[in-house]
Design an enzyme around this catalytic site. Structure first.
Site, PDB file in Angstrom:
ATOM      1  N   ALA A   9     111.381  61.589 -21.962  1.00 58.93           N
ATOM      2  CA  ALA A   9     112.353  60.524 -21.748  1.00 58.93           C
ATOM      3  C   ALA A   9     111.768  59.345 -20.977  1.00 58.93           C
ATOM      4  CB  ALA A   9     113.567  61.064 -21.000  1.00 58.93           C
ATOM      5  N   LYS A  10     110.713  59.584 -20.189  1.00 58.60           N
ATOM      6  CA  LYS A  10     110.036  58.544 -19.401  1.00 58.60           C
ATOM      7  C   LYS A  10     111.023  57.728 -18.587  1.00 58.60           C
ATOM      8  CE  LYS A  10     106.049  58.221 -22.521  1.00 58.60           C
ATOM      9  NZ  LYS A  10     106.496  59.125 -23.598  1.00 58.60           N
ATOM     10  N   ARG A  11     111.971  58.401 -17.959  1.00 63.12           N
ATOM     11  CA  ARG A  11     112.949  57.714 -17.118  1.00 63.12           C
ATOM     12  C   ARG A  11     112.280  57.222 -15.838  1.00 63.12           C
ATOM     13  NH1 ARG A  11     116.075  57.066 -21.322  1.00 63.12           N
ATOM     14  NH2 ARG A  11     117.659  58.663 -21.698  1.00 63.12           N
TER      15      ARG A  11
END
Length: 272
Positions: free
Chosen positions: A94-96
């Site tokens: 998700a690379k939040r």
């Protein structure tokens, strides 16, 4: 079991460092799936079922589901993986990266809505953007460190007080940020020298390594640079080369064959 427990058990039990990435692109699906309302779920579930014997982890990329309005199919897929392959950990890519209440909601999305075992995060906003995810005990967090894309040089190779920025991120993740032992790092296979440097800094922390297959990373160089002294410590991701091994109705069987070959190629360079 914690994420780390599941991962270690899978490294040994499946004799595999291969992470199967699930990046569904409906324009590349076999003809018999096109037009189905659940095509994304059906495609990914078939790939996962076929490649499970060769995988140490699965890594769905959330953007491929969200862009198609298929978050419900992502939920169904993760439920399927929990039920059918409960021993295989799932990393939600998700690379939040945000702070405060927003980060808390992102953490709930990943770990409560989708019930993933681990997640990828951006470290750009510092430890307080990671902390809400650490509050979910037993889950894993992979922090972007030295990514596989050429544009990573723009920031990751900057000198910050006598070391590269990616080295600083690795040091923080291995020490100050990793109080609960939940952290790992994302380091691309396309940069084996930096991969070796990260391994030297972080000891036995798990490394999620994208970039082999369609992105052209060298398997031998990556394994030799990134493995621990016991020949493990890595989740070497391959997505497109496995997913789209065949455009026909035999897509899942073809994916399994590529996954097996990739697992075996990786194993050929591991320490024993």
């Amino acid at each position: 079991m914690t994420f780390i427990d599941k991962l270690q058990a899978r490294w040994q039990g499946a004799n595999s460092l291969l992470c199967v990435g699930l990046d569904p692109d409906p324009t590349r699906f076999p003809g018999h799936l096109r037009g189905r309302e659940d095509a994304i779920f059906a495609f990914c579930a078939a790939i996962a079922d076929a490649t499970a014997p060769y995988a140490c982890a699965f890594k769905p990329q959330i953007a491929y589901f969200a862009s198609a309005g298929a978050e419900d199919q992502l939920e169904s897929l993760l439920a399927h993986l929990r039920q059918t392959h409960p021993q295989i950990p799932v990393v939600l890519d998700a690379k939040r990266g945000d702070i405060g209440a927003t980060a808390e909601h992102y953490a709930r999305e990943v770990f409560e809505r989708y019930r993933a075992d681990a997640v990828t995060l951006s470290p750009f906003m510092g430890h307080d953007s990671i902390e809400p995810f650490l509050a979910h005990a037993g889950r894993g967090i992979f922090v972007l460190c030295r990514t596989s894309n050429p544009g990573g040089d723009d920031l990751q190779m900057l000198d910050v007080g006598g070391e590269r920025l990616y080295e600083r991120v690795a040091r923080l993740a291995a020490r100050r940020w990793n109080r609960s032992g939940q952290l790992g790092l994302v380091v691309g296979a396309t940069y084996p020298a930096e991969l070796a440097r990260v391994r030297a800094i972080v000891g036995d922390l798990p490394l999620l390594v994208p970039g082999i297959g369609a992105q052209g990373g060298d398997v031998q160089a990556s394994v030799q640079a990134g493995q621990t002294g016991t020949g493990s410590g890595m989740l070497i991701n391959s997505s497109r080369a496995i997913l789209y091994a065949s455009p026909g109705e035999d897509f899942a069987q073809a994916a399994a064959a590529v996954a097996q070959r990739t697992r075996d190629e990786i194993n050929g360079h591991r320490l024993r």
